[in-house]
Scaffold this motif. Structure first.
Motif, PDB file in Angstrom:
ATOM      1  N   GLU A  20      32.943   3.141  18.694  1.00 53.68           N
ATOM      2  CA  GLU A  20      33.158   3.022  20.133  1.00 53.68           C
ATOM      3  C   GLU A  20      34.580   3.441  20.485  1.00 53.68           C
ATOM      4  N   ARG A  21      34.694   4.255  21.504  1.00 58.22           N
ATOM      5  CA  ARG A  21      35.983   4.687  22.068  1.00 58.22           C
ATOM      6  C   ARG A  21      36.908   5.372  21.060  1.00 58.22           C
ATOM      7  N   LYS A  22      36.327   5.983  20.025  1.00 54.71           N
ATOM      8  CA  LYS A  22      37.106   6.732  19.051  1.00 54.71           C
ATOM      9  C   LYS A  22      36.342   8.008  18.719  1.00 54.71           C
ATOM     10  N   PRO A  23      37.037   9.029  18.241  1.00 57.69           N
ATOM     11  CA  PRO A  23      36.338  10.264  17.875  1.00 57.69           C
ATOM     12  C   PRO A  23      35.413  10.044  16.671  1.00 57.69           C
ATOM     13  N   PRO A  24      34.311  10.794  16.623  1.00 59.63           N
ATOM     14  CA  PRO A  24      33.416  10.702  15.462  1.00 59.63           C
ATOM     15  C   PRO A  24      34.138  11.089  14.181  1.00 59.63           C
ATOM     16  N   GLN A  25      33.758  10.443  13.097  1.00 56.25           N
ATOM     17  CA  GLN A  25      34.332  10.715  11.787  1.00 56.25           C
ATOM     18  C   GLN A  25      33.225  11.131  10.829  1.00 56.25           C
ATOM     19  N   PRO A  26      33.450  12.199  10.051  1.00 51.25           N
ATOM     20  CA  PRO A  26      32.409  12.574   9.087  1.00 51.25           C
ATOM     21  C   PRO A  26      32.197  11.443   8.077  1.00 51.25           C
ATOM     22  N   ILE A  27      30.958  11.301   7.650  1.00 53.19           N
ATOM     23  CA  ILE A  27      30.626  10.277   6.664  1.00 53.19           C
ATOM     24  C   ILE A  27      29.820  10.938   5.549  1.00 53.19           C
ATOM     25  N   GLU A  28      30.088  10.545   4.338  1.00 51.23           N
ATOM     26  CA  GLU A  28      29.378  11.079   3.172  1.00 51.23           C
ATOM     27  C   GLU A  28      28.025  10.387   3.027  1.00 51.23           C
ATOM     28  N   ILE A  29      27.053  11.112   2.550  1.00 45.30           N
ATOM     29  CA  ILE A  29      25.718  10.560   2.329  1.00 45.30           C
ATOM     30  C   ILE A  29      25.799   9.333   1.420  1.00 45.30           C
ATOM     31  N   ASP A  30      26.656   9.410   0.406  1.00 45.97           N
ATOM     32  CA  ASP A  30      26.777   8.304  -0.557  1.00 45.97           C
ATOM     33  C   ASP A  30      27.325   7.033   0.072  1.00 45.97           C
ATOM     34  N   ASP A  31      27.933   7.132   1.253  1.00 44.17           N
ATOM     35  CA  ASP A  31      28.473   5.958   1.925  1.00 44.17           C
ATOM     36  C   ASP A  31      27.416   5.198   2.728  1.00 44.17           C
ATOM     37  N   LEU A  32      26.217   5.762   2.807  1.00 45.79           N
ATOM     38  CA  LEU A  32      25.121   5.102   3.520  1.00 45.79           C
ATOM     39  C   LEU A  32      24.213   4.390   2.526  1.00 45.79           C
ATOM     40  N   ASP A  33      23.687   3.275   2.930  1.00 45.44           N
ATOM     41  CA  ASP A  33      22.776   2.500   2.087  1.00 45.44           C
ATOM     42  C   ASP A  33      21.357   3.020   2.286  1.00 45.44           C
ATOM     43  N   ILE A  34      21.089   4.202   1.662  1.00 45.07           N
ATOM     44  CA  ILE A  34      19.777   4.832   1.787  1.00 45.07           C
ATOM     45  C   ILE A  34      19.254   5.189   0.396  1.00 45.07           C
ATOM     46  N   SER A  35      17.970   5.481   0.333  1.00 43.67           N
ATOM     47  CA  SER A  35      17.344   5.822  -0.947  1.00 43.67           C
ATOM     48  C   SER A  35      17.840   7.174  -1.458  1.00 43.67           C
ATOM     49  N   LEU A  83      16.048   7.842   8.477  1.00 46.08           N
ATOM     50  CA  LEU A  83      17.315   7.104   8.490  1.00 46.08           C
ATOM     51  C   LEU A  83      17.185   5.823   9.307  1.00 46.08           C
ATOM     52  N   LYS A  84      16.555   5.913  10.458  1.00 45.30           N
ATOM     53  CA  LYS A  84      16.356   4.737  11.308  1.00 45.30           C
ATOM     54  C   LYS A  84      15.546   3.686  10.559  1.00 45.30           C
ATOM     55  N   ASP A  85      14.529   4.145   9.848  1.00 36.91           N
ATOM     56  CA  ASP A  85      13.677   3.235   9.085  1.00 36.91           C
ATOM     57  C   ASP A  85      14.455   2.568   7.952  1.00 36.91           C
ATOM     58  N   GLU A  86      15.235   3.345   7.219  1.00 35.59           N
ATOM     59  CA  GLU A  86      15.949   2.788   6.058  1.00 35.59           C
ATOM     60  C   GLU A  86      17.189   1.992   6.440  1.00 35.59           C
ATOM     61  N   LEU A  87      17.907   2.427   7.474  1.00 30.18           N
ATOM     62  CA  LEU A  87      19.129   1.722   7.859  1.00 30.18           C
ATOM     63  C   LEU A  87      18.825   0.492   8.712  1.00 30.18           C
ATOM     64  N   GLY A  88      17.726   0.524   9.442  1.00 32.94           N
ATOM     65  CA  GLY A  88      17.320  -0.637  10.218  1.00 32.94           C
ATOM     66  C   GLY A  88      17.603  -0.501  11.699  1.00 32.94           C
ATOM     67  N   ALA A  89      17.039  -1.429  12.440  1.00 32.02           N
ATOM     68  CA  ALA A  89      17.097  -1.408  13.900  1.00 32.02           C
ATOM     69  C   ALA A  89      18.515  -1.584  14.446  1.00 32.02           C
ATOM     70  N   GLU A  90      19.407  -2.116  13.629  1.00 33.57           N
ATOM     71  CA  GLU A  90      20.771  -2.330  14.127  1.00 33.57           C
ATOM     72  C   GLU A  90      21.572  -1.024  14.208  1.00 33.57           C
ATOM     73  N   TRP A  91      21.043   0.056  13.649  1.00 29.01           N
ATOM     74  CA  TRP A  91      21.709   1.352  13.695  1.00 29.01           C
ATOM     75  C   TRP A  91      21.149   2.203  14.827  1.00 29.01           C
ATOM     76  N   GLU A  92      22.047   2.868  15.538  1.00 27.12           N
ATOM     77  CA  GLU A  92      21.641   3.891  16.494  1.00 27.12           C
ATOM     78  C   GLU A  92      21.748   5.237  15.792  1.00 27.12           C
ATOM     79  N   ILE A  93      20.686   6.029  15.830  1.00 28.59           N
ATOM     80  CA  ILE A  93      20.663   7.340  15.196  1.00 28.59           C
ATOM     81  C   ILE A  93      20.550   8.394  16.294  1.00 28.59           C
ATOM     82  N   GLU A  94      21.478   9.319  16.295  1.00 26.93           N
ATOM     83  CA  GLU A  94      21.518  10.383  17.296  1.00 26.93           C
ATOM     84  C   GLU A  94      21.416  11.734  16.606  1.00 26.93           C
ATOM     85  N   THR A  95      20.731  12.679  17.223  1.00 24.16           N
ATOM     86  CA  THR A  95      20.665  14.029  16.679  1.00 24.16           C
ATOM     87  C   THR A  95      21.295  15.005  17.663  1.00 24.16           C
ATOM     88  N   ARG A  96      22.007  15.982  17.106  1.00 25.54           N
ATOM     89  CA  ARG A  96      22.575  17.085  17.894  1.00 25.54           C
ATOM     90  C   ARG A  96      22.452  18.349  17.060  1.00 25.54           C
TER      91      ARG A  96
END
Length: 97
Positions: A20-35, A83-96
């Motif tokens: 919130e109120r900050k520029p987006p930051q790249p994130i590595e796939i390995d930093d997400l709790d996904i399969s 991603l929405k399914d694996e990360l859960g409802a607390e995550w907002e997933i946006e596509t561009r």
């Protein structure tokens, strides 16, 4: 609520954490709790985008056919849903893309 943006914006830059109120930051796939399977899909999807980028001549960037781009975009939407399914409802997933 954590906010993840899927937006290819250069070679290897496909996922962004949007605070919130900050520029987006790249994130590595390995930093997400996904399969591992989903991480592999994201990696392959990103590689397909990276393969068509021409940094030296941006207007030359593009998929080899309209069909290839449609397939790539469809896979991106499926990845967003996974991603929405694996990360859960607390995550907002946006596509561009």
């Amino acid at each position: 609520m954590p906010h993840l943006r899927i937006a290819p914006e250069g070679i290897g830059l496909h996922l962004w954490l949007v605070p919130e109120r900050k520029p987006p930051q790249p994130i590595e796939i390995d930093d997400l709790d996904i399969s591992d399977d989903l991480a592999d899909r994201i990696e392959a999807w990103g590689d397909a985008f990276d393969a068509v980028i021409d940094d030296s001549l941006p207007p030359a960037t593009g998929f080899p056919s309209p069909e290839a781009e449609i397939v790539w975009r469809a896979e991106g939407q499926l990845i967003a849903a996974a991603l929405k399914d694996e990360l859960g409802a607390e995550w907002e997933i946006e596509t561009r893309f």
